[in-house]
Design an enzyme around this catalytic site. Sequence first.
Site, mmCIF file in Angstrom:
data_model
loop_
_atom_site.group_PDB
_atom_site.id
_atom_site.type_symbol
_atom_site.label_atom_id
_atom_site.label_comp_id
_atom_site.label_asym_id
_atom_site.label_seq_id
_atom_site.Cartn_x
_atom_site.Cartn_y
_atom_site.Cartn_z
ATOM 1 N N HIS A 24 -13.055 -9.854 -11.399
ATOM 2 C CA HIS A 24 -12.154 -10.490 -12.360
ATOM 3 C C HIS A 24 -12.442 -11.974 -12.606
ATOM 4 O O HIS A 24 -11.619 -12.853 -12.417
ATOM 5 C CB HIS A 24 -10.662 -10.198 -12.137
ATOM 6 C CG HIS A 24 -10.125 -10.302 -10.737
ATOM 7 N ND1 HIS A 24 -10.240 -11.398 -9.970
ATOM 8 C CD2 HIS A 24 -9.420 -9.418 -9.995
ATOM 9 C CE1 HIS A 24 -9.642 -11.212 -8.815
ATOM 10 N NE2 HIS A 24 -9.148 -10.018 -8.793
ATOM 11 N N HIS A 78 -2.039 -3.303 0.565
ATOM 12 C CA HIS A 78 -2.100 -4.054 -0.701
ATOM 13 C C HIS A 78 -2.384 -3.069 -1.835
ATOM 14 O O HIS A 78 -3.291 -2.243 -1.727
ATOM 15 C CB HIS A 78 -3.219 -5.092 -0.569
ATOM 16 C CG HIS A 78 -3.445 -5.975 -1.742
ATOM 17 N ND1 HIS A 78 -2.498 -6.206 -2.718
ATOM 18 C CD2 HIS A 78 -4.536 -6.718 -2.110
ATOM 19 C CE1 HIS A 78 -3.007 -7.040 -3.612
ATOM 20 N NE2 HIS A 78 -4.236 -7.353 -3.276
ATOM 21 N N GLU A 80 -3.509 -3.671 -4.910
ATOM 22 C CA GLU A 80 -4.610 -3.906 -5.853
ATOM 23 C C GLU A 80 -5.663 -2.807 -5.687
ATOM 24 O O GLU A 80 -5.971 -2.372 -4.576
ATOM 25 C CB GLU A 80 -5.237 -5.299 -5.664
ATOM 26 C CG GLU A 80 -6.165 -5.634 -6.827
ATOM 27 C CD GLU A 80 -6.558 -7.108 -6.930
ATOM 28 O OE1 GLU A 80 -6.304 -7.883 -6.004
ATOM 29 O OE2 GLU A 80 -7.149 -7.466 -7.970
ATOM 30 N N ASP A 82 -8.784 -2.361 -5.700
ATOM 31 C CA ASP A 82 -9.983 -2.366 -4.850
ATOM 32 C C ASP A 82 -9.656 -1.788 -3.465
ATOM 33 O O ASP A 82 -10.564 -1.400 -2.729
ATOM 34 C CB ASP A 82 -10.605 -3.766 -4.742
ATOM 35 C CG ASP A 82 -9.624 -4.872 -4.442
ATOM 36 O OD1 ASP A 82 -8.415 -4.709 -4.700
ATOM 37 O OD2 ASP A 82 -10.061 -5.934 -3.950
ATOM 38 N N HIS A 144 -2.265 -11.337 -1.378
ATOM 39 C CA HIS A 144 -2.586 -11.928 -2.652
ATOM 40 C C HIS A 144 -1.610 -11.545 -3.774
ATOM 41 O O HIS A 144 -1.527 -12.224 -4.794
ATOM 42 C CB HIS A 144 -4.028 -11.469 -2.949
ATOM 43 C CG HIS A 144 -4.586 -11.507 -4.286
ATOM 44 N ND1 HIS A 144 -5.393 -10.546 -4.819
ATOM 45 C CD2 HIS A 144 -4.497 -12.474 -5.243
ATOM 46 C CE1 HIS A 144 -5.788 -10.881 -6.019
ATOM 47 N NE2 HIS A 144 -5.274 -12.026 -6.293
ATOM 48 N N ASP A 163 -6.688 -8.842 2.254
ATOM 49 C CA ASP A 163 -7.476 -9.864 1.553
ATOM 50 C C ASP A 163 -7.659 -11.150 2.375
ATOM 51 O O ASP A 163 -8.680 -11.841 2.227
ATOM 52 C CB ASP A 163 -6.797 -10.237 0.223
ATOM 53 C CG ASP A 163 -7.121 -9.273 -0.903
ATOM 54 O OD1 ASP A 163 -8.089 -8.488 -0.783
ATOM 55 O OD2 ASP A 163 -6.391 -9.291 -1.918
ATOM 56 N N TYR A 191 -14.109 -17.294 -1.492
ATOM 57 C CA TYR A 191 -13.029 -16.318 -1.674
ATOM 58 C C TYR A 191 -11.674 -17.035 -1.675
ATOM 59 O O TYR A 191 -10.810 -16.779 -2.523
ATOM 60 C CB TYR A 191 -13.093 -15.286 -0.538
ATOM 61 C CG TYR A 191 -12.202 -14.095 -0.754
ATOM 62 C CD1 TYR A 191 -12.682 -12.944 -1.355
ATOM 63 C CD2 TYR A 191 -10.867 -14.133 -0.365
ATOM 64 C CE1 TYR A 191 -11.863 -11.857 -1.572
ATOM 65 C CE2 TYR A 191 -10.040 -13.051 -0.574
ATOM 66 C CZ TYR A 191 -10.543 -11.919 -1.177
ATOM 67 O OH TYR A 191 -9.717 -10.842 -1.389
ATOM 68 N N HIS A 222 -12.471 -7.247 2.953
ATOM 69 C CA HIS A 222 -13.723 -7.542 2.249
ATOM 70 C C HIS A 222 -14.689 -8.228 3.204
ATOM 71 O O HIS A 222 -14.299 -9.169 3.915
ATOM 72 C CB HIS A 222 -13.496 -8.509 1.082
ATOM 73 C CG HIS A 222 -12.665 -7.955 -0.040
ATOM 74 N ND1 HIS A 222 -13.093 -6.953 -0.870
ATOM 75 C CD2 HIS A 222 -11.428 -8.288 -0.471
ATOM 76 C CE1 HIS A 222 -12.155 -6.694 -1.772
ATOM 77 N NE2 HIS A 222 -11.127 -7.482 -1.544
HETATM 78 FE FE1 FEO Z 1 -6.122 -8.495 -3.943
HETATM 79 FE FE2 FEO Z 1 -9.040 -7.319 -2.478
HETATM 80 O O1 FEO Z 1 -7.500 -7.292 -3.540
#
Ligand code: FEO
Length: 384
Positions: A24, A78, A80, A82, A144, A163, A191, A222
């Site tokens: 993004h 989370h 999101e 991903d 996040h 995250d 990040y 991640h």
């Molecule tokens: Fe806020 Fe890795 O997603």
Amino acid sequence: MKALEIKKGIYWVGAIDWNVRNFHGYLTQRGTTYNAYLIIDEKITLIDTVKAPLVGEMMQRIESVIDPSKIDYVVSNHVEMDHSGAIPMIMEKTPNATVVCSPKGEKGLRAHFKKEWNFKTVGNGELLDIGERKLNFVLTPMVHWPDNMVAYMPDEKILFSNDAFGQHLASSARLDDNYSLGIIMEEARKYYANIVLPYSSQVRKVMEIVDTLDIDIIASSHGIVWKKHVKDIIAEYKKWASNQTEKKAVIVFDSMWKSTESMAFSLYEAFEEKGYKAPIFNLQHNHISDIMTEMITAEYLCIGSPTLNKDVMPSVAAFLTYLRGLAPEGRKAVVFGSYGWAKQNIKVMKDFLTSFDLTAEYNINYIPSDDQLKEMKEDLKSKI
Ligand code: FEO
């Protein structure tokens, strides 16, 4: 594709996104990973999943340990996508499993996937008994998204941090004792600067909780798992979250006929003579997410553009839009540029920078003379 055991009975079963270069708007030169963790206990527990297109990789890794239909709990730290994108596929394999998430997580997952799964919502500090071990949940809203939480496993001293503490870094290495610390830290800083920065006040609260935990491993969602350098990354997060700056000015500009560029180099000389680091970024050649990585510890932002059609260069507007969203706190600004017959450039840039303290502004008609550049430099030196 096989699972990797990071501690007895706890496996990394994530996916590696080797070729993703745009997250993004964030340039991910080194790709990324989506980390999912499988815990073998009386209740078999999966912590987070992966981006939907990579579900096959995650499934293979899970199947190298157990049949996915045996999973009892799917913890979603989370919403999101991903991390949640592969939950529907996992739930098809194990439809009686329970999805464990925060109250806002349940709302988010229902809104995303429109499924009537068995949900169990957990509150701050709530324990989930999975057999020999327990998971202790801490809600971390806005680190996040509003739904975020982390799961701490006291029996193994592992923090599944989602995250937080992550890095966009694709690698065959899973642990931080098997990869360059400099690169991991650089990607963690990038990040933070591009994802976590707007939520620094929430991060500060989370750090207070982290200080009360005995942590051997930080298993983020991640990049590389922190094991050898847990204390180092916690110390860096505290520094970034507290907006500590150093003697650094980040100089960012775009230029039409090199007038604004020559002004950028005069500003550089002023900062250099006052003992500041002053990295210069021409927006024609640098990505905004790399510039943000430098901004994280910068005291000053110097932003320059000529006037273009009563506005600024599009690259400058794009950078300032991105910067405004990431909202670094407590910084100073210098605004500069050149103009022909319309002086709007300075006002346009200042309008983006209302949260910055303005130290100086310089607008020069057409081509700056040597005297004007010198005067500008001396004026700035007197103000910093
Ligand atoms: Fe806020 Fe890795 O997603």
